[in-house]
Design an enzyme around this catalytic site. Structure first.
Site, PDB file in Angstrom:
ATOM      1  CG  HIS A 208      41.204  55.568  40.548  1.00 57.27           C
ATOM      2  ND1 HIS A 208      40.041  54.841  40.620  1.00 57.27           N
ATOM      3  CD2 HIS A 208      42.180  54.690  40.218  1.00 57.27           C
ATOM      4  CE1 HIS A 208      40.303  53.582  40.356  1.00 57.27           C
ATOM      5  NE2 HIS A 208      41.595  53.455  40.097  1.00 57.27           N
TER       6      HIS A 208
ATOM      7  CB  THR B  96      53.766  63.441  34.188  1.00 56.27           C
ATOM      8  OG1 THR B  96      54.925  64.295  34.084  1.00 56.27           O
ATOM      9  CG2 THR B  96      54.054  62.320  35.184  1.00 56.27           C
ATOM     10  CE  LYS B  97      58.096  67.834  30.557  1.00 61.04           C
ATOM     11  NZ  LYS B  97      58.769  69.096  30.823  1.00 61.04           N
TER      12      LYS B  97
ATOM     13  CE  LYS C  90      72.059  60.762  22.968  1.00 57.41           C
ATOM     14  NZ  LYS C  90      73.124  59.802  22.806  1.00 57.41           N
TER      15      LYS C  90
END
Length: 111
Positions: free
Chosen positions: A37, A84-85, A103
């Site tokens: 949004h 998020t990345k 790991k």
């Protein structure tokens, strides 16, 4: 080998694309979204960004993959993670909120 998606998965791809590599597993209640949004107007969405999941990945239950994320081959996402990345290198386990590398997998992706 085909992809496997479980019940309760949510794929939101307004104007973006979701690419899922061959042999990837997606557990129940996983959300993959290409747009959020707009923070200034919740009735609108931000510009879409593609999501790319490599070959032979495993996305654990209740995880969320956010817009623009790219996961390399053989990436394992721990249950309940918020990615998020991007983690383009692959052959790793990631997890948490936000997800981080947990790991490296010592064996490479089997062809």
């Amino acid at each position: 080998m085909n992809n496997f998606q479980s019940p309760g998965t949510y794929f939101q791809n307004f104007k973006g694309h979701i690419h899922i590599g061959k042999g990837s597993y997606i557990a129940p209640n996983v959300g993959i979204i290409t747009s959020n949004h707009d923070l200034m107007d919740l009735d609108k969405h931000s510009i879409s960004e593609d999501v790319v999941i490599g070959r032979k990945c495993w996305i654990g239950m209740n995880s969320v993959i956010l817009p623009g994320v790219e996961l390399g081959d053989a990436t394992i996402v721990a249950a309940g993670s918020v990615v998020t990345k991007s983690f383009k290198e692959g052959n790793i386990v990631i997890g948490g909120c936000p997800a981080k590398e947990i790991k490296k997998l010592l064996t490479g992706l089997k062809k």
